[in-house]
Design a protein around this motif. Structure first.
Motif, short mmCIF file in Angstrom:
data_model
loop_
_atom_site.label_atom_id
_atom_site.label_comp_id
_atom_site.label_asym_id
_atom_site.label_seq_id
_atom_site.Cartn_x
_atom_site.Cartn_y
_atom_site.Cartn_z
N ALA A 1 0.82 -1.21 0.00
CA ALA A 1 0.00 0.00 0.00
C ALA A 1 0.86 1.26 0.00
O ALA A 1 0.56 2.23 -0.69
N CYS A 2 1.93 1.26 0.82
CA CYS A 2 2.74 2.47 0.95
C CYS A 2 4.05 2.16 1.66
O CYS A 2 4.20 1.11 2.28
N LEU A 3 4.95 3.13 1.59
CA LEU A 3 6.15 3.16 2.42
C LEU A 3 5.87 4.20 3.49
O LEU A 3 5.15 5.17 3.25
N ALA A 4 6.42 4.01 4.68
CA ALA A 4 6.16 4.93 5.79
C ALA A 4 7.43 5.17 6.57
O ALA A 4 8.24 4.25 6.75
N THR A 5 7.59 6.41 7.04
CA THR A 5 8.79 6.76 7.79
C THR A 5 8.56 8.01 8.63
O THR A 5 7.45 8.55 8.67
N VAL B 1 12.46 8.05 -4.93
CA VAL B 1 12.70 7.23 -6.13
C VAL B 1 12.20 5.81 -5.90
O VAL B 1 11.54 5.22 -6.76
N ALA B 2 12.47 5.26 -4.73
CA ALA B 2 12.02 3.89 -4.42
C ALA B 2 10.50 3.81 -4.45
O ALA B 2 9.93 2.88 -5.04
N ALA B 3 9.84 4.76 -3.82
CA ALA B 3 8.37 4.77 -3.81
C ALA B 3 7.83 4.89 -5.23
O ALA B 3 6.87 4.21 -5.60
N VAL C 1 4.47 7.74 -0.12
CA VAL C 1 5.23 7.74 1.13
C VAL C 1 4.37 8.44 2.17
O VAL C 1 3.91 9.56 1.95
N ARG C 2 4.11 7.77 3.29
CA ARG C 2 3.38 8.37 4.41
C ARG C 2 4.40 8.67 5.50
O ARG C 2 5.27 7.85 5.78
#
Length: 135
Positions: free
Chosen positions: A39-43, A55-57, A64-65
Motif C-alpha cells: 500500500a505504501c512506504l512509511a517513515t 525514487v524507491a516509492a 510515502v506516508r
C-alpha cells in the motif's frame, strides 16, 4: 482470484540514514515484502524528501506516508531502541511507521536491517473493521 488479492495491502516502515540510496531501500523492501501487496512506504517526517526514498516509492508505485516523532513514539513496538530515541525522538521508526500507516494494524514483520536500511511490515487489522456486509 489469487490469494494475494484477498489480503489487504501492507505498509512497509522504513528507517534509514540521510542519503540512503534508492537501490538499498528497494532491496530492503523487496527482502521483507515477499508476495504481499504493497500500500505504501512509511517513515519519520524528517525523511520525507529524501531522494532515495522518493525514487524507491516511485518505482514501487506507492505513496510515502510520514509521521512526526511524537506520533511514532506513541506506538508500542516489540523492539524499541534507545539509540533511535536519542537520535530522532522516537524509540521506533520502521515498526511504528508501519503500524501507523496500516491504521493501527498488525505488525507482520518486526524490524529487519537489510543493506543499511531498517524495514518492518504491518497490515491493517481487518478484525477491527466497522460496519456490516449486507446481501
Amino acid at each position: 482470484m489469487r490469494p494475494t488479492e484477498l489480503r489487504p495491502p501492507v505498509a512497509v516502515g522504513i528507517g534509514m540514514r540521510p542519503g540512503a540510496a534508492a537501490a538499498a531501500i528497494l532491496a530492503a523492501v523487496r527482502h521483507v515484502l515477499g508476495d504481499e501487496p504493497l500500500a505504501c512506504l512509511a517513515t519519520i517526517d524528517r525523511r520525507a524528501d529524501e531522494p532515495g526514498l522518493q525514487v524507491a516509492a516511485g518505482e514501487l508505485g506507492v505513496p510515502v506516508r510520514t509521521f512526526a516523532a511524537t506520533e511514532l513514539d506513541s506506538v508500542t513496538v516489540p523492539t524499541p531502541a534507545v539509540r533511535t530515541k536519542a537520535a530522532v525522538g522516537a524509540a521506533s521508526v520502521a515498526e511504528a511507521a508501519a503500524v501507523l500507516a496500516a491504521g493501527g494494524g498488525v505488525l507482520l514483520q518486526t524490524k529487519k536491517m537489510h543493506r543499511g536500511v531498517t524495514v518492518a511490515v504491518a497490515r491493517p487489522d481487518v478484525g477491527q473493521a466497522r460496519g456490516s456486509v449486507v446481501g
